[in-house]
Design an enzyme around this catalytic site. Structure first.
Site, PDB file in Angstrom:
ATOM      1  N   TYR A 126       0.816  -1.221   0.000  1.00 50.28           N
ATOM      2  CA  TYR A 126       0.000   0.000   0.000  1.00 50.28           C
ATOM      3  C   TYR A 126       0.850   1.271   0.000  1.00 50.28           C
ATOM      4  O   TYR A 126       0.376   2.336   0.385  1.00 50.28           O
ATOM      5  CB  TYR A 126      -0.960  -0.009   1.190  1.00 50.28           C
ATOM      6  CG  TYR A 126      -2.184  -0.870   0.968  1.00 50.28           C
ATOM      7  CD1 TYR A 126      -3.016  -0.675  -0.146  1.00 50.28           C
ATOM      8  CD2 TYR A 126      -2.547  -1.870   1.873  1.00 50.28           C
ATOM      9  CE1 TYR A 126      -4.148  -1.452  -0.357  1.00 50.28           C
ATOM     10  CE2 TYR A 126      -3.689  -2.655   1.663  1.00 50.28           C
ATOM     11  CZ  TYR A 126      -4.478  -2.431   0.550  1.00 50.28           C
ATOM     12  OH  TYR A 126      -5.608  -3.200   0.344  1.00 50.28           O
ATOM     13  N   THR A 148     -14.363   1.611  -5.033  1.00 53.96           N
ATOM     14  CA  THR A 148     -13.594   1.478  -3.792  1.00 53.96           C
ATOM     15  C   THR A 148     -14.521   1.491  -2.574  1.00 53.96           C
ATOM     16  O   THR A 148     -14.360   0.698  -1.649  1.00 53.96           O
ATOM     17  CB  THR A 148     -12.548   2.615  -3.685  1.00 53.96           C
ATOM     18  OG1 THR A 148     -11.655   2.511  -4.800  1.00 53.96           O
ATOM     19  CG2 THR A 148     -11.758   2.522  -2.397  1.00 53.96           C
ATOM     20  N   ARG A 176     -18.153  -5.733  -4.007  1.00 54.70           N
ATOM     21  CA  ARG A 176     -18.259  -4.773  -2.902  1.00 54.70           C
ATOM     22  C   ARG A 176     -19.699  -4.297  -2.722  1.00 54.70           C
ATOM     23  O   ARG A 176     -20.130  -4.014  -1.605  1.00 54.70           O
ATOM     24  CB  ARG A 176     -17.311  -3.590  -3.145  1.00 54.70           C
ATOM     25  CG  ARG A 176     -15.837  -3.970  -2.908  1.00 54.70           C
ATOM     26  CD  ARG A 176     -14.897  -2.935  -3.448  1.00 54.70           C
ATOM     27  NE  ARG A 176     -13.505  -3.127  -3.025  1.00 54.70           N
ATOM     28  CZ  ARG A 176     -12.481  -2.446  -3.505  1.00 54.70           C
ATOM     29  NH1 ARG A 176     -12.687  -1.508  -4.440  1.00 54.70           N
ATOM     30  NH2 ARG A 176     -11.258  -2.671  -3.079  1.00 54.70           N
ATOM     31  N   ASN A 197     -13.843  -3.282   2.743  1.00 57.46           N
ATOM     32  CA  ASN A 197     -14.411  -3.500   1.403  1.00 57.46           C
ATOM     33  C   ASN A 197     -14.037  -4.837   0.767  1.00 57.46           C
ATOM     34  O   ASN A 197     -14.092  -5.002  -0.447  1.00 57.46           O
ATOM     35  CB  ASN A 197     -14.105  -2.306   0.483  1.00 57.46           C
ATOM     36  CG  ASN A 197     -12.617  -2.095   0.290  1.00 57.46           C
ATOM     37  OD1 ASN A 197     -11.809  -2.873   0.778  1.00 57.46           O
ATOM     38  ND2 ASN A 197     -12.256  -1.045  -0.437  1.00 57.46           N
ATOM     39  N   HIS A 227      -9.305  -6.832  -2.694  1.00 56.26           N
ATOM     40  CA  HIS A 227      -8.342  -5.976  -3.394  1.00 56.26           C
ATOM     41  C   HIS A 227      -8.147  -6.505  -4.812  1.00 56.26           C
ATOM     42  O   HIS A 227      -8.127  -7.715  -5.021  1.00 56.26           O
ATOM     43  CB  HIS A 227      -6.982  -5.985  -2.687  1.00 56.26           C
ATOM     44  CG  HIS A 227      -5.892  -5.362  -3.507  1.00 56.26           C
ATOM     45  ND1 HIS A 227      -5.668  -4.007  -3.524  1.00 56.26           N
ATOM     46  CD2 HIS A 227      -5.014  -5.902  -4.400  1.00 56.26           C
ATOM     47  CE1 HIS A 227      -4.678  -3.738  -4.370  1.00 56.26           C
ATOM     48  NE2 HIS A 227      -4.267  -4.877  -4.923  1.00 56.26           N
ATOM     49  N   GLU A 230       2.505  -6.280  -8.147  1.00 55.44           N
ATOM     50  CA  GLU A 230       1.817  -6.917  -7.021  1.00 55.44           C
ATOM     51  C   GLU A 230       1.951  -8.434  -7.088  1.00 55.44           C
ATOM     52  O   GLU A 230       2.097  -9.092  -6.050  1.00 55.44           O
ATOM     53  CB  GLU A 230       0.349  -6.469  -6.994  1.00 55.44           C
ATOM     54  CG  GLU A 230       0.244  -4.983  -6.687  1.00 55.44           C
ATOM     55  CD  GLU A 230      -1.185  -4.455  -6.603  1.00 55.44           C
ATOM     56  OE1 GLU A 230      -2.134  -5.196  -6.921  1.00 55.44           O
ATOM     57  OE2 GLU A 230      -1.332  -3.286  -6.212  1.00 55.44           O
TER      58      GLU A 230
HETATM   59  P1  IDP Z   1      -8.973   0.266  -4.351  1.00 52.94           P
HETATM   60  O1  IDP Z   1      -8.839  -0.808  -3.300  1.00 52.94           O
HETATM   61  O2  IDP Z   1     -10.357   0.316  -4.912  1.00 52.94           O
HETATM   62  O3  IDP Z   1      -7.902   0.183  -5.421  1.00 52.94           O
HETATM   63  P2  IDP Z   1      -7.500   2.550  -3.266  1.00 52.94           P
HETATM   64  O4  IDP Z   1      -7.845   3.972  -3.500  1.00 52.94           O
HETATM   65  O5  IDP Z   1      -6.284   1.985  -3.934  1.00 52.94           O
HETATM   66  O6  IDP Z   1      -8.793   1.673  -3.592  1.00 52.94           O
HETATM   67  O7  IDP Z   1      -7.363   2.370  -1.684  1.00 52.94           O
HETATM   68  C1  IDP Z   1      -6.811   1.189  -1.143  1.00 52.94           C
HETATM   69  C2  IDP Z   1      -7.641   0.761   0.041  1.00 52.94           C
HETATM   70  O8  IDP Z   1      -7.531   1.734   1.077  1.00 52.94           O
HETATM   71  C3  IDP Z   1      -9.151   0.655  -0.223  1.00 52.94           C
HETATM   72  O9  IDP Z   1      -9.528  -0.576  -0.806  1.00 52.94           O
HETATM   73  C4  IDP Z   1      -9.715   0.820   1.174  1.00 52.94           C
HETATM   74  O10 IDP Z   1      -9.603  -0.416   1.888  1.00 52.94           O
HETATM   75  C5  IDP Z   1      -8.755   1.817   1.800  1.00 52.94           C
HETATM   76  N1  IDP Z   1      -9.230   3.187   1.694  1.00 52.94           N
HETATM   77  C6  IDP Z   1      -9.200   3.988   0.607  1.00 52.94           C
HETATM   78  N2  IDP Z   1      -9.697   5.210   0.875  1.00 52.94           N
HETATM   79  C7  IDP Z   1     -10.036   5.170   2.182  1.00 52.94           C
HETATM   80  C8  IDP Z   1     -10.600   6.139   3.088  1.00 52.94           C
HETATM   81  O11 IDP Z   1     -10.903   7.277   2.728  1.00 52.94           O
HETATM   82  N3  IDP Z   1     -10.819   5.722   4.368  1.00 52.94           N
HETATM   83  C9  IDP Z   1     -10.495   4.463   4.809  1.00 52.94           C
HETATM   84  N4  IDP Z   1      -9.954   3.539   4.002  1.00 52.94           N
HETATM   85  C10 IDP Z   1      -9.735   3.882   2.708  1.00 52.94           C
HETATM   86 MG    MG Z   2      -5.897   0.603  -5.440  1.00 52.77          MG
END
Ligand code: IDP
Ligand code: MG
Length: 154
Positions: free
Chosen positions: A52, A94, A105, A115, A118, A131
């Protein structure tokens, strides 16, 4: 478009705890994607921070790392035509609250921080390979022929 595109996917600790591994694997199998790697494992702090890394400066980073290391995950590599984008489509947005019913989701989640799944970002070129390499050794990925591939691909 290659039938051999590979993408990294992971059932997160909430999905494992809630018994959703089987449902999620079934969805990808039913779609016609082929599993070429799978590993039930626990992510340590170092791997979590690397995986991450793009979010290191975000306010939710520490919570995200705590969450992803809090219990086992099921890491997978799926192969198929346009696999990265198709998996992302099947995952939904997301935020589960913004995800359409019928997506993973949208069917299994309510909260952004829980959620369930991944998947590599199809808009981030190279995220896939990065990854996959981070989670799997070369010899943990299996090349195999699906008997029905002529019914999946023209
Ligand atoms: P993604 O998983 O859909 O690719 P990303 O923006 O890459 O989304 O974010 C990675 C992970 O970080 C998300 O799946 C979620 O678990 C967490 N996340 C993203 N934005 C937030 C937030 O605003 N609050 C809490 N957790 C978040
Ligand atoms: Mg992502």
């Amino acid at each position: 478009m290659s039938e051999h595109e590979r993408t990294f996917v992971m059932v997160k600790p909430d999905g494992v705890q809630r018994g959703l591994i089987g449902d999620i694997v079934s969805r990808f199998e039913d779609r016609g994607l082929k599993m070429v790697g799978g590993k039930f494992m626990q992510i340590d702090q170092e791997l979590a921070e690397e995986h991450y890394g793009e979010h290191a400066d975000k306010p939710f980073f520490d919570g995200l790392v705590d969450f992803i290391t809090s219990g086992p995950v099921f890491a997978m590599v799926w192969e198929g035509q346009d696999a990265t984008r198709q998996v992302r489509n099947m995952m939904g947005e997301t935020d589960p609250a913004e995800s359409a019913p019928g997506t993973i989701r949208g069917d299994y989640g309510l909260d952004l921080g829980r959620n369930v799944i991944h998947g590599s970002d199809h808009e981030d070129e190279g995220a896939n390979e990065r990854e996959i390499e981070l989670f799997f050794d070369e010899d943990e990925l299996v090349d195999w022929d699906q008997i029905d591939s002529s019914w999946l691909y023209e």
